[in-house]
Design a protein around this motif. Structure first.
Motif, mmCIF file in Angstrom:
data_model
loop_
_atom_site.group_PDB
_atom_site.id
_atom_site.type_symbol
_atom_site.label_atom_id
_atom_site.label_comp_id
_atom_site.label_asym_id
_atom_site.label_seq_id
_atom_site.Cartn_x
_atom_site.Cartn_y
_atom_site.Cartn_z
ATOM 1 N N MET A 178 3.069 -0.839 -1.199
ATOM 2 C CA MET A 178 2.616 0.121 -0.212
ATOM 3 C C MET A 178 2.785 -0.455 1.193
ATOM 4 S SD MET A 178 -0.845 1.810 -1.627
ATOM 5 C CE MET A 178 -0.591 3.406 -2.312
ATOM 6 N N GLN A 179 3.128 0.399 2.100
ATOM 7 C CA GLN A 179 3.350 -0.014 3.476
ATOM 8 C C GLN A 179 2.017 -0.265 4.192
ATOM 9 O OE1 GLN A 179 5.489 2.852 5.768
ATOM 10 N NE2 GLN A 179 5.518 1.585 7.593
ATOM 11 N N GLU A 180 1.964 -1.374 4.933
ATOM 12 C CA GLU A 180 0.770 -1.692 5.705
ATOM 13 C C GLU A 180 0.887 -1.039 7.077
ATOM 14 O OE1 GLU A 180 -1.842 -5.461 5.582
ATOM 15 O OE2 GLU A 180 -0.187 -5.879 6.935
ATOM 16 N N HIS A 181 -0.236 -0.536 7.578
ATOM 17 C CA HIS A 181 -0.284 0.107 8.887
ATOM 18 C C HIS A 181 -1.173 -0.697 9.827
ATOM 19 C CE1 HIS A 181 1.556 3.828 7.434
ATOM 20 N NE2 HIS A 181 0.827 3.657 6.345
ATOM 21 N N ARG B 14 -6.022 -3.176 10.046
ATOM 22 C CA ARG B 14 -4.824 -3.129 9.202
ATOM 23 C C ARG B 14 -5.231 -2.405 7.932
ATOM 24 N NH1 ARG B 14 -2.908 -9.135 8.444
ATOM 25 N NH2 ARG B 14 -3.891 -8.519 6.534
ATOM 26 N N ARG C 119 -3.718 0.367 4.361
ATOM 27 C CA ARG C 119 -2.688 1.037 3.576
ATOM 28 C C ARG C 119 -3.157 2.427 3.200
ATOM 29 N NH1 ARG C 119 -3.537 -3.866 1.168
ATOM 30 N NH2 ARG C 119 -1.957 -5.401 1.622
ATOM 31 N N GLU C 120 -2.204 3.287 2.920
ATOM 32 C CA GLU C 120 -2.528 4.603 2.404
ATOM 33 C C GLU C 120 -3.095 4.446 0.992
ATOM 34 O OE1 GLU C 120 -0.411 8.896 1.484
ATOM 35 O OE2 GLU C 120 0.759 7.281 2.387
ATOM 36 N N SER D 122 -3.820 5.568 -2.834
ATOM 37 C CA SER D 122 -3.238 6.386 -3.895
ATOM 38 C C SER D 122 -4.367 7.158 -4.547
ATOM 39 C CB SER D 122 -2.548 5.500 -4.947
ATOM 40 O OG SER D 122 -1.456 4.845 -4.376
#
Length: 101
Positions: free
Chosen positions: A1-4, A89, A91-92, A94
């Motif tokens: 998963m992409q980190e934001h 920081r 992640r989306e 699930s």
């Protein structure tokens, strides 16, 4: 998963100043490294939460220390009663699939 990389600011506004505040808070020019920004208002219009997504902490910090941001904050100041902010920081999430009955 992409980190934001996310900057969140919540402001309590002076009563009746939401429209004036909205005119003052839009950044000019658009910050480098900013991917998306959202604003969420309480039903009474006295609290607003801004959520901005950045490519890195360094990009966010560069904007936060810029003259453009200083001018923007100065323009918003007359309408703000209280302010809380922080950098995160994450992640989306699930979400589980809906079960059928």
């Amino acid at each position: 998963m992409q980190e934001h990389y996310v900057w969140v600011t919540t402001r309590r506004l002076q009563p009746g100043t939401l429209e004036d505040f909205e005119r003052a808070w839009r950044p000019e020019p658009a910050p480098q490294g900013l991917h998306r920004a959202y604003a969420y208002w309480s039903e009474d219009g006295q609290e607003i939460t801004g959520v901005s997504f950045w490519d890195s902490r360094e990009s966010c910090d560069a904007w936060r220390g810029s003259e453009s941001e200083a001018r923007r904050r100065e323009a918003m100041a007359p309408y703000v009663a209280e302010e809380r902010e922080g950098f995160y920081r994450g992640r989306e999430l699930s979400l589980p699939s809906a079960t059928r009955g």
